[in-house]
Design a protein around this motif. Structure first.
Motif, short mmCIF file in Angstrom:
data_model
loop_
_atom_site.label_atom_id
_atom_site.label_comp_id
_atom_site.label_asym_id
_atom_site.label_seq_id
_atom_site.Cartn_x
_atom_site.Cartn_y
_atom_site.Cartn_z
N GLU B 72 0.80 -1.15 0.13
CA GLU B 72 -0.28 0.38 0.29
C GLU B 72 0.62 1.33 -0.30
O GLU B 72 0.56 2.72 -0.78
CB GLU B 72 -0.26 -0.45 1.28
CG GLU B 72 -1.87 -1.45 0.94
CD GLU B 72 -3.76 -0.74 1.06
OE1 GLU B 72 -3.43 0.73 0.82
OE2 GLU B 72 -4.55 -1.31 1.61
N TYR B 89 -15.81 1.48 -3.44
CA TYR B 89 -15.62 -0.37 -4.11
C TYR B 89 -15.15 -0.82 -4.47
O TYR B 89 -14.83 -1.31 -3.82
CB TYR B 89 -16.88 0.01 -4.25
CG TYR B 89 -17.88 -1.22 -4.38
CD1 TYR B 89 -17.57 -2.15 -5.47
CD2 TYR B 89 -18.20 -1.34 -2.83
CE1 TYR B 89 -18.17 -3.44 -4.68
CE2 TYR B 89 -18.10 -2.48 -2.59
CZ TYR B 89 -18.81 -3.45 -3.53
OH TYR B 89 -19.53 -4.73 -3.45
N ARG B 91 -11.68 -0.24 -4.27
CA ARG B 91 -10.65 -0.33 -3.73
C ARG B 91 -10.78 -1.96 -2.97
O ARG B 91 -9.57 -2.13 -1.97
CB ARG B 91 -10.00 0.27 -3.76
CG ARG B 91 -9.10 1.58 -3.91
CD ARG B 91 -9.52 3.12 -3.67
NE ARG B 91 -8.33 2.99 -2.70
CZ ARG B 91 -7.03 3.36 -2.57
NH1 ARG B 91 -7.12 4.01 -3.77
NH2 ARG B 91 -6.22 3.59 -2.16
N SER B 92 -11.58 -1.42 -2.29
CA SER B 92 -12.70 -2.80 -1.10
C SER B 92 -11.98 -4.19 -1.37
O SER B 92 -12.51 -4.95 -0.78
CB SER B 92 -13.91 -2.13 -0.72
OG SER B 92 -14.85 -2.43 -1.40
N ARG B 95 -8.73 -5.06 -1.69
CA ARG B 95 -8.14 -5.59 -0.56
C ARG B 95 -8.67 -6.56 -0.04
O ARG B 95 -7.98 -7.74 0.94
CB ARG B 95 -8.36 -3.96 1.09
CG ARG B 95 -7.86 -3.25 0.06
CD ARG B 95 -8.20 -2.34 0.90
NE ARG B 95 -7.12 -0.59 1.03
CZ ARG B 95 -7.11 0.94 0.80
NH1 ARG B 95 -8.92 1.20 0.75
NH2 ARG B 95 -6.85 1.57 0.73
N PHE B 96 -10.01 -7.08 0.18
CA PHE B 96 -10.60 -8.05 0.68
C PHE B 96 -9.63 -9.21 0.02
O PHE B 96 -9.46 -10.14 0.58
CB PHE B 96 -12.35 -8.02 0.40
CG PHE B 96 -13.07 -9.76 0.81
CD1 PHE B 96 -13.02 -10.75 -0.43
CD2 PHE B 96 -13.10 -9.29 2.48
CE1 PHE B 96 -13.43 -11.53 0.43
CE2 PHE B 96 -14.41 -10.49 2.59
CZ PHE B 96 -13.64 -11.50 1.61
N TRP B 97 -10.04 -9.32 -1.39
CA TRP B 97 -9.07 -10.36 -1.67
C TRP B 97 -7.84 -10.55 -1.47
O TRP B 97 -7.69 -11.69 -1.00
CB TRP B 97 -9.61 -10.65 -3.20
CG TRP B 97 -10.92 -11.28 -3.43
CD1 TRP B 97 -12.23 -10.02 -3.75
CD2 TRP B 97 -11.03 -12.53 -3.20
NE1 TRP B 97 -13.22 -10.70 -3.57
CE2 TRP B 97 -12.82 -12.47 -4.06
CE3 TRP B 97 -11.14 -13.37 -2.67
CZ2 TRP B 97 -13.90 -13.60 -3.13
CZ3 TRP B 97 -11.58 -14.64 -2.59
CH2 TRP B 97 -13.32 -14.50 -2.73
N LYS B 99 -6.54 -9.80 1.02
CA LYS B 99 -6.07 -10.29 2.84
C LYS B 99 -6.43 -11.70 2.70
O LYS B 99 -6.39 -12.72 3.59
CB LYS B 99 -7.49 -9.32 3.51
CG LYS B 99 -6.70 -10.04 4.95
CD LYS B 99 -8.79 -8.66 6.27
CE LYS B 99 -8.19 -9.11 6.87
NZ LYS B 99 -8.81 -10.14 8.09
N PHE B 100 -7.91 -12.08 1.88
CA PHE B 100 -8.22 -13.54 1.97
C PHE B 100 -7.09 -14.13 1.87
O PHE B 100 -7.37 -15.27 2.17
CB PHE B 100 -9.38 -13.80 0.76
CG PHE B 100 -10.13 -14.73 1.56
CD1 PHE B 100 -9.60 -16.22 0.24
CD2 PHE B 100 -11.14 -15.51 1.94
CE1 PHE B 100 -10.37 -17.12 0.22
CE2 PHE B 100 -11.66 -17.04 2.30
CZ PHE B 100 -11.23 -17.15 0.91
N GLU B 103 -4.01 -14.56 4.33
CA GLU B 103 -4.19 -15.93 5.57
C GLU B 103 -4.69 -16.85 5.20
O GLU B 103 -4.52 -17.33 5.92
CB GLU B 103 -5.57 -14.67 5.79
CG GLU B 103 -5.84 -13.62 6.85
CD GLU B 103 -6.73 -13.29 7.42
OE1 GLU B 103 -7.78 -13.63 7.04
OE2 GLU B 103 -6.25 -12.22 7.89
N THR B 132 -13.13 -21.18 -3.76
CA THR B 132 -13.71 -19.57 -2.88
C THR B 132 -12.92 -18.81 -3.95
O THR B 132 -13.69 -17.92 -4.65
CB THR B 132 -13.99 -20.14 -2.31
OG1 THR B 132 -14.32 -21.08 -0.75
CG2 THR B 132 -14.06 -18.32 -1.39
N ASN B 136 -15.94 -17.31 -6.06
CA ASN B 136 -15.66 -15.19 -6.12
C ASN B 136 -14.77 -14.72 -6.63
O ASN B 136 -15.38 -12.94 -6.03
CB ASN B 136 -16.04 -15.87 -4.55
CG ASN B 136 -17.34 -16.45 -4.29
OD1 ASN B 136 -19.00 -16.18 -4.63
ND2 ASN B 136 -16.93 -17.52 -3.65
#
Lengths: 232, 225
Positions: B72, B89, B91-92, B95-97, B99-100, B103, B132, B136
């Motif tokens: 970032e 939106y 960007r979110s 970031r979600f993916w 992070k997913f 992890e 997933t 998704n």
């Protein structure tokens, strides 16, 4: 509320992840509709909006869902650019905030949850882990509070504050009742203690904090469930 | 122009994703190879006292640790060839993916370090994670970032960089054209992107490194064999 800016938060009142988003919206003065989810009976919308994790919180802005509390907080700050800004402007300072937020979220919250959900030797080890990490944070946040103490008036709430205050409080009374000891000890981690004191006294935080006996009941409930399911 | 240094470790996916980000943006930097795990340099320990890990980016003498935080930062300081879209939106979602994948990719190595029944269980978990991501996360896009490589792509890069060699060493194929067609196509597109192609550790070198790792795991799991 006009349709052009419809904000819905799917949350759960005892979830700290949900709480931090709720507070973020309140601090920014963003009107929103709150949907309390029953985690034993999740709404079809929740499952549709967060098919990957099926968890709260989920923020739905004009019909578009965002999941993961810290992702949501950054989204809120980027979409509603009014004060308080959750991240500083300078990229290096932003990196510092993100670094410590990640530390609190991944290391501290994990340790605390393990402490809550286990007993015996595992819990003892988790306590050790938690206190060690708190000491690291105590040292680390000195660069965030260069004057040695968070200022009380006009505190600009940010990402790290929201994440920290939703999991930790300076309420030693509750900690002693639930854990038999202080978690945030004013003598061992004075900077964290005074920081959390400032945060938890902010009017918006205060008014959304349940009374002590309810908080104790939540901890006990979460703990009992966890211990029961680990025996099953 | 302030000097940029990167402390890394050649097989590490966390280190590699930062290299890719810097290269994609055309940022000049000095690379310092750390001798892990037993011989960390004093500089590394000084720059990352909290975790004592790579990667660490040092820009004008100021250190930044944690690969996602570094990515970032890089995107903000050097905005050319952006890793994140402009729209909040979008960007979110990115970031979600990121992070997913970040992890979930950590336990993905498990299948590689386990044996017998435990390995079967780990493989099953991996299938679920990959499914997933396939259904998704990627959807019909060429990359997670759309037409261009973005944040989540750099994080999923470990799928080629480590997962593929691991598959070879463990004798298990996870991402196949028939089971995960989109991810399979993604692998091809990602690895053919010129910057990525030019900045990839040698496959055989990684296989050798992993063989040693797997042997070490096997010995510690079954000390008497």
């Amino acid at each position: 509320m006009g349709e052009e800016n419809k904000v819905v938060l799917h949350g759960m009142w005892i979830s700290p992840y949900s709480k931090r988003v709720e507070l973020a919206l309140k601090f920014k003065g963003i009107p929103f509709e709150y949907v309390e989810e029953d985690l034993q009976n999740k709404s079809p919308q929740l499952l549709q909006y967060n098919p990957v994790h099926k968890k709260v919180p989920v923020l739905v802005h004009n019909g578009k869902p965002i999941a993961e509390s810290i992702v949501i907080l950054e989204y809120i700050d980027e979409t509603w650019k009014n004060q308080p800004r959750f991240l500083p402007q300078d990229p290096y300072k932003r990196a510092k905030v993100r670094f410590w937020t990640s530390f609190v979220q991944q290391q501290l919250c994990e340790s605390l949850l393990t402490v809550i959900k286990t007993d015996g030797e595992v819990q003892q080890k988790a306590f050790g882990n938690l206190f060690e990490k708190l000491e690291v944070l105590e040292e680390g946040i000195k660069e965030i509070f260069p004057d040695g103490n968070p200022c009380i008036g006009n505190y600009n709430i940010g990402l790290l504050d929201l994440v920290m205050l939703s999991m930790f409080s300076p309420n030693n009374k509750i900690q002693e009742e639930v854990f038999g000891m202080k978690i945030i000890d004013p003598e061992k981690t004075p900077l964290i203690f005074s920081w959390l004191t400032v945060l938890h006294q902010l009017p918006l935080v205060k008014e959304s904090t349940p009374p002590d006996d309810k908080v104790v009941a939540i901890f006990k409930f979460v703990r009992e469930n966890a211990l029961k399911s680990s025996l099953a | 122009m302030e000097e940029v240094k990167l402390f890394g470790f050649w097989p590490s996916p966390f280190s590699l994703r930062v290299i890719w980000a810097l290269k994609l943006k055309g940022v000049d930097y000095e690379y310092i190879e750390e001798d892990l795990p037993h011989n960390k340099s004093n500089l590394l320990l000084q720059y990352n006292p909290v975790h004592k890990k790579i990667p660490v980016l040092v820009h004008g003498g100021k250190p930044i640790a944690e690969s996602l935080v570094i990515l970032e930062y890089i995107d903000e300081v050097w905005p050319q060839n952006p890793l994140l879209p402009k729209d909040p939106y979008e960007r979110s979602i990115a970031r979600f993916w990121a992070k997913f994948i970040d992890e979930k990719s950590r336990p993905m190595w498990e299948f590689f370090q386990k044996f017998g029944e435990e390995q079967e269980e780990a493989i099953k978990n991996n299938f679920e994670i990959l499914r997933t991501i396939e259904e998704n996360g990627l959807g019909d896009k060429k990359f997670f970032g759309g037409d261009k490589i973005g944040l989540a792509d750099l994080v999923f890069g470990m799928a080629i960089h480590l997962l593929a060699p691991m598959e070879e060493v463990a004798g298990v194929k996870l991402i196949k054209a028939d089971t995960f067609p989109r991810l399979h196509a993604w692998k091809k597109n990602f690895s053919e992107q010129p910057t990525i192609k030019d900045n990839f550790p040698d496959h055989n070198k990684v296989v050798e490194f992993l063989k040693i790792r797997r042997e070490t795991s096997r010995i510690s799991a079954h000390p008497n064999q």
